[in-house]
Design a protein around this motif. Structure first.
Motif, mmCIF file in Angstrom:
data_model
loop_
_atom_site.group_PDB
_atom_site.id
_atom_site.type_symbol
_atom_site.label_atom_id
_atom_site.label_comp_id
_atom_site.label_asym_id
_atom_site.label_seq_id
_atom_site.Cartn_x
_atom_site.Cartn_y
_atom_site.Cartn_z
ATOM 1 N N TRP A 1 0.776 13.991 -9.912
ATOM 2 C CA TRP A 1 1.620 14.990 -10.311
ATOM 3 C C TRP A 1 1.723 15.046 -11.879
ATOM 4 C CZ3 TRP A 1 2.990 18.953 -7.521
ATOM 5 C CH2 TRP A 1 2.821 18.993 -6.269
ATOM 6 N N ILE A 2 1.840 14.014 -12.469
ATOM 7 C CA ILE A 2 1.767 13.977 -13.796
ATOM 8 C C ILE A 2 0.509 14.429 -14.481
ATOM 9 C CG2 ILE A 2 1.906 12.583 -15.896
ATOM 10 C CD1 ILE A 2 3.921 10.894 -14.458
ATOM 11 N N VAL A 3 -0.741 14.297 -14.000
ATOM 12 C CA VAL A 3 -1.843 14.487 -14.598
ATOM 13 C C VAL A 3 -1.955 16.184 -14.082
ATOM 14 C CG1 VAL A 3 -4.394 14.654 -14.190
ATOM 15 C CG2 VAL A 3 -2.888 12.393 -14.109
ATOM 16 N N ALA A 4 -1.413 16.645 -13.170
ATOM 17 C CA ALA A 4 -1.508 18.113 -12.788
ATOM 18 C C ALA A 4 -0.953 18.791 -13.756
ATOM 19 C CB ALA A 4 -1.018 18.131 -11.139
ATOM 20 N N VAL A 5 0.445 18.224 -13.806
ATOM 21 C CA VAL A 5 1.268 19.108 -15.029
ATOM 22 C C VAL A 5 0.956 19.091 -16.464
ATOM 23 C CG1 VAL A 5 3.534 18.965 -16.234
ATOM 24 C CG2 VAL A 5 3.410 18.759 -13.610
ATOM 25 N N SER B 1 0.799 -1.267 0.037
ATOM 26 C CA SER B 1 0.155 -0.067 0.145
ATOM 27 C C SER B 1 0.760 1.382 -0.195
ATOM 28 C CB SER B 1 -0.785 0.000 1.288
ATOM 29 O OG SER B 1 -0.254 0.280 2.307
ATOM 30 N N ALA B 2 2.095 1.206 0.557
ATOM 31 C CA ALA B 2 2.954 2.260 0.643
ATOM 32 C C ALA B 2 3.492 2.683 -0.769
ATOM 33 C CB ALA B 2 4.189 2.037 1.587
ATOM 34 N N ALA C 1 3.109 5.432 -6.020
ATOM 35 C CA ALA C 1 2.753 5.475 -7.514
ATOM 36 C C ALA C 1 1.558 6.496 -7.732
ATOM 37 C CB ALA C 1 2.768 4.113 -8.059
ATOM 38 N N GLY C 2 0.382 6.426 -7.024
ATOM 39 C CA GLY C 2 -0.431 7.294 -7.160
ATOM 40 C C GLY C 2 -0.396 8.835 -6.971
ATOM 41 N N ALA C 3 0.640 9.079 -5.928
ATOM 42 C CA ALA C 3 1.088 10.470 -5.876
ATOM 43 C C ALA C 3 2.028 10.694 -7.263
ATOM 44 C CB ALA C 3 2.026 10.655 -4.708
ATOM 45 N N PHE C 4 2.730 9.925 -7.701
ATOM 46 C CA PHE C 4 3.493 10.460 -9.102
ATOM 47 C C PHE C 4 2.545 10.717 -10.182
ATOM 48 C CE2 PHE C 4 6.065 9.062 -12.692
ATOM 49 C CZ PHE C 4 6.706 9.932 -12.580
ATOM 50 N N ILE C 5 1.620 9.728 -10.354
ATOM 51 C CA ILE C 5 0.393 10.011 -11.488
ATOM 52 C C ILE C 5 -0.362 11.152 -11.158
ATOM 53 C CG2 ILE C 5 -1.417 8.947 -12.390
ATOM 54 C CD1 ILE C 5 -0.214 6.058 -11.902
#
Length: 178
Positions: free
Chosen positions: A158-162, A146-147, A152-156
């Protein structure tokens, strides 16, 4: 008979003197604290100064054992008002490369460094201590996954936000050109 009288007198003296000197104590953490390698946890040591007629005290805490992993969150000086209980938050930081089963004994001593003058019972400069053990335990497999998923969810995210920001800027620039 004389020995019995001396024994009774000694017990009576201990009870009376104990009622005047056991006003200051530390509690809050009992037994063992379990933590994973690489984990940082916070706990609270409670310090009480509850004897009727006691005075305000300033204590200084020092880790005589375990200082390599434990520290005070808000500094090592603690103000303990008369007839109160205060919290001394501590941070326990386990190194990443520690083997499961490693035990760290922790001993913190609180020394009276100043006492506010005033009426009340006589208080002697007292050291109080709190002792506990920190044990490194194995991280459950599902918690590790889960960690990893959270990272991975946080990275994705950030990519979506950019991408969204780039699209908004592109649309604004496109409208200005018309």
């Amino acid at each position: 008979m004389r020995i019995l009288n001396l024994a009774i007198s000694a017990i009576f003296a201990m009870i009376i003197s104990g009622s005047f000197t056991l006003a200051l104590s530390a509690g809050g953490i009992s037994g063992e604290v379990e933590a994973y390698a690489g984990e940082t946890v916070e706990r609270v040591i409670s310090i009480q100064n509850l004897l009727e007629g006691s005075t305000d005290l300033v204590l200084q805490g020092e880790f005589e054992q375990g200082s390599e992993i434990v520290s005070f969150v808000q500094g090592d000086k603690i103000n303990v008002r008369a007839n109160s209980v205060v919290s001394a938050p501590i941070k326990i930081k386990i190194p990443n490369n520690v083997a499961v089963g490693t035990e760290y004994p922790v001993l913190v001593i609180f020394r009276t460094i100043s006492e506010v003058e005033g009426a009340g019972n006589v208080q002697f400069s007292t050291n109080i201590g709190k002792e506990f053990k920190v044990i490194v335990v194995e991280r459950p497999a599902n918690e590790e996954k889960s960690a990893e998923r959270g990272k991975a969810g946080a990275f994705i995210g950030w990519i979506v936000a950019v991408i969204i920001i780039v699209l908004i800027v592109w649309l604004i620039l496109k409208k200005k050109r018309r």
